[in-house]
Design a protein around this motif. Sequence first.
Motif, PDB file in Angstrom:
ATOM      1  N   LEU A 170      12.400  13.701 -31.025  1.00  0.00           N
ATOM      2  CA  LEU A 170      12.366  14.981 -29.789  1.00  0.00           C
ATOM      3  C   LEU A 170      13.255  14.478 -28.944  1.00  0.00           C
ATOM      4  O   LEU A 170      13.770  13.332 -28.547  1.00  0.00           O
ATOM      5  N   LYS A 171      14.560  15.516 -28.541  1.00  0.00           N
ATOM      6  CA  LYS A 171      15.025  15.296 -27.600  1.00  0.00           C
ATOM      7  C   LYS A 171      14.843  16.319 -26.343  1.00  0.00           C
ATOM      8  O   LYS A 171      14.393  17.423 -26.750  1.00  0.00           O
ATOM      9  N   ARG A 172      15.472  15.461 -25.342  1.00  0.00           N
ATOM     10  CA  ARG A 172      14.441  16.063 -23.962  1.00  0.00           C
ATOM     11  C   ARG A 172      15.676  16.604 -23.037  1.00  0.00           C
ATOM     12  O   ARG A 172      16.551  16.310 -23.426  1.00  0.00           O
ATOM     13  N   SER A 194      10.998  20.042 -24.554  1.00  0.00           N
ATOM     14  CA  SER A 194      11.963  18.360 -26.396  1.00  0.00           C
ATOM     15  C   SER A 194      11.617  19.104 -26.990  1.00  0.00           C
ATOM     16  O   SER A 194      10.409  20.481 -27.050  1.00  0.00           O
ATOM     17  N   TYR A 195      12.934  19.194 -27.696  1.00  0.00           N
ATOM     18  CA  TYR A 195      13.295  19.744 -28.401  1.00  0.00           C
ATOM     19  C   TYR A 195      13.172  18.932 -30.085  1.00  0.00           C
ATOM     20  O   TYR A 195      13.561  18.243 -29.800  1.00  0.00           O
ATOM     21  N   SER A 200      17.676  10.919 -29.787  1.00  0.00           N
ATOM     22  CA  SER A 200      15.855  12.056 -29.875  1.00  0.00           C
ATOM     23  C   SER A 200      15.156  10.493 -29.981  1.00  0.00           C
ATOM     24  O   SER A 200      15.926   9.523 -30.081  1.00  0.00           O
ATOM     25  N   LYS A 201      14.663  10.694 -29.765  1.00  0.00           N
ATOM     26  CA  LYS A 201      13.522   9.703 -29.987  1.00  0.00           C
ATOM     27  C   LYS A 201      12.072   9.999 -30.843  1.00  0.00           C
ATOM     28  O   LYS A 201      12.026  11.526 -31.260  1.00  0.00           O
ATOM     29  N   ARG A 252       5.165  10.489 -27.133  1.00  0.00           N
ATOM     30  CA  ARG A 252       6.440  11.442 -26.463  1.00  0.00           C
ATOM     31  C   ARG A 252       6.792  12.631 -25.599  1.00  0.00           C
ATOM     32  O   ARG A 252       5.597  13.095 -24.841  1.00  0.00           O
ATOM     33  N   HIS A 253       7.387  12.794 -24.356  1.00  0.00           N
ATOM     34  CA  HIS A 253       7.584  13.919 -23.616  1.00  0.00           C
ATOM     35  C   HIS A 253       7.099  15.380 -24.627  1.00  0.00           C
ATOM     36  O   HIS A 253       8.432  15.742 -25.340  1.00  0.00           O
TER      37      HIS A 253
END
Length: 234
Positions: A122-124, A131-132, A141-142, A168-169
């Motif tokens: 996920l990339k915020r 978040s994508y 990303s996480k 995650r967000h």
Amino acid sequence: MGAFEKVISTPKNLQVLYEDNHLIIVNKRPGDIVQGDKTGDLPLSEVVKQYLKEKYQKPGNVYLGVVHRLDRPTSGLVVFAKTSKALPRLNKLFSDKKAKKTYWAIVKEAPQKIEGTLTHWLKRNPKQNKSYANDREVPDSKKAILQYRILKKLDSYYLLEIDLKTGRHHQIRSQLSALGHPVKGDLKYGFPRSNKDASIHLHARKLEFEHPVQNKPLSILAPLPKDPIWDACS
């Protein structure tokens, strides 16, 4: 999108699910914000403080530590620390993934598999507050992991039970959207229509962890919000 004007938590309507000397767990309604933000709306943390002040007739300020948050349109379990001893222990417990979080979500169509594991990176985007989900690791990303299973078929929807493995967000919202099954009412993540009260059908249903001071197992279940679709799930 609708507003949350009708959802105003007060010490009188607060739904407390568990309380002892060290912590208090409440059932957040959709529309409540856990901590204060730029909207200036009364946050749930302040409502809980007022509740404790009135219940115990405390003359001064009430200590309350925010352990974790839920998105504003989401409902369900929120844990607060009542003592400075409990807060760092609860923070560590959650950061070490030693709290088992189970969510319920309503989606329109059934996933292809009855149960499965979703893994994304996920990339915020802070400007969009979104978040994508990516299938592969990308810069900043996480890793996000959840397990889901179809719990029940409703008339027009499906009830999913989700075990969150990472925190995650907007994780559940983003990952279900990436699967092609956004949460009911979640316009931000691709559901075609909003709910009338601006909620989304995502509920923090169950929380299991070891008490940070008493070292006893806790298992707390949050009743579902009152609406026809959630009513059909019970």
